[in-house]
Design a protein around this motif. Sequence first.
Motif, PDB file in Angstrom:
ATOM      1  N   LEU A  33       0.823  -1.206   0.000  1.00 41.09           N
ATOM      2  CA  LEU A  33       0.000   0.000   0.000  1.00 41.09           C
ATOM      3  C   LEU A  33       0.860   1.259   0.000  1.00 41.09           C
ATOM      4  N   ASP A  36       1.651   2.364   3.486  1.00 42.37           N
ATOM      5  CA  ASP A  36       2.251   1.406   4.438  1.00 42.37           C
ATOM      6  C   ASP A  36       3.674   1.829   4.791  1.00 42.37           C
ATOM      7  N   ARG A  58       4.314  -0.302  -5.338  1.00 42.14           N
ATOM      8  CA  ARG A  58       3.405   0.451  -4.468  1.00 42.14           C
ATOM      9  C   ARG A  58       2.041   0.601  -5.139  1.00 42.14           C
ATOM     10  N   ASN A  61      -3.710   3.960  -2.594  1.00 42.47           N
ATOM     11  CA  ASN A  61      -4.811   3.701  -1.663  1.00 42.47           C
ATOM     12  C   ASN A  61      -5.111   4.957  -0.858  1.00 42.47           C
ATOM     13  N   MET A  73      -9.979  -0.010  -3.769  1.00 37.01           N
ATOM     14  CA  MET A  73      -8.605  -0.449  -4.013  1.00 37.01           C
ATOM     15  C   MET A  73      -8.531  -1.546  -5.069  1.00 37.01           C
ATOM     16  N   CYS A  97      -2.496  -6.457   2.043  1.00 33.80           N
ATOM     17  CA  CYS A  97      -3.508  -5.694   2.783  1.00 33.80           C
ATOM     18  C   CYS A  97      -4.544  -6.665   3.336  1.00 33.80           C
ATOM     19  N   ASP A 177      -4.396   4.945   8.307  1.00 40.59           N
ATOM     20  CA  ASP A 177      -3.263   4.027   8.150  1.00 40.59           C
ATOM     21  C   ASP A 177      -1.935   4.688   8.510  1.00 40.59           C
TER      22      ASP A 177
END
Length: 259
Positions: A33, A36, A58, A61, A73, A97, A177
Amino acid sequence: MTPRPKESQSVEKLSFDTDAGVGHRARIGLLVLQTDQTLEAELANLTAIDGVALYHARLANDALVTPETLVGMAQELPHAAELISPSLGLSAIGYACTSGSTIIGEARVTQILARIHPGVPSSNPLTAAKAAFTALGVSRVGLVTPYTPDVTLAMQANFVAAGIDVPVVGSFYEDNDLQVGKITEASILKAAISVGQDPRCEAVFISCTSLRTARVIAQAEATLAKPVTASNHSLAWHLLRLSEVDDQRADVGQLFALH
């Protein structure tokens, strides 16, 4: 201005040999993500085996984790998967994910990846967790998540539908996130022990690839005397096993010590 070489100058042609490269045992693709902060570092540690190489792409998102943003997504999955060239000869590929796999659906994720990388086995943290529970011989699991209740309860229902009882659930109630990646390891360890100490739990699963779990697994197991796994932990293990790499490690929890 760089001077042009004189015609009398020449470049010697050198000979060389080739071998199978850094991924001579396994070449694993990862769709990570965009938000992330954790997965790449943890999987590099968990798959630190000679001859195993990781190739990341990558995936766009939304940092806000809701059922709506997770469904969206799915449109980005093919684009990210295409960034990892099939010419690399992947041994396995993973969509990193857990919540996305829950809301989009594991079957749909598998279908999308198979279309871009036909013949390459794939996984995601949810599918990997189920494979880990089977390998560990457990069917009653305590669940720790960072998500809001709607996403957490959807994940619990998914496990139950797969025959895995989830009698205890705990969450940090965090939908951003970027914040999840900053939750301390001490907080995660405390949460895992709090949920896992319930006698109805045979094991604990800590969900979300953004949570820093790799270094707390063994500590939680030592306290609980029960298996503990997590999104990054189970995904790394499953991708290695799908790649036919079954090396054991005694330092990162019971799952990696299995044959």
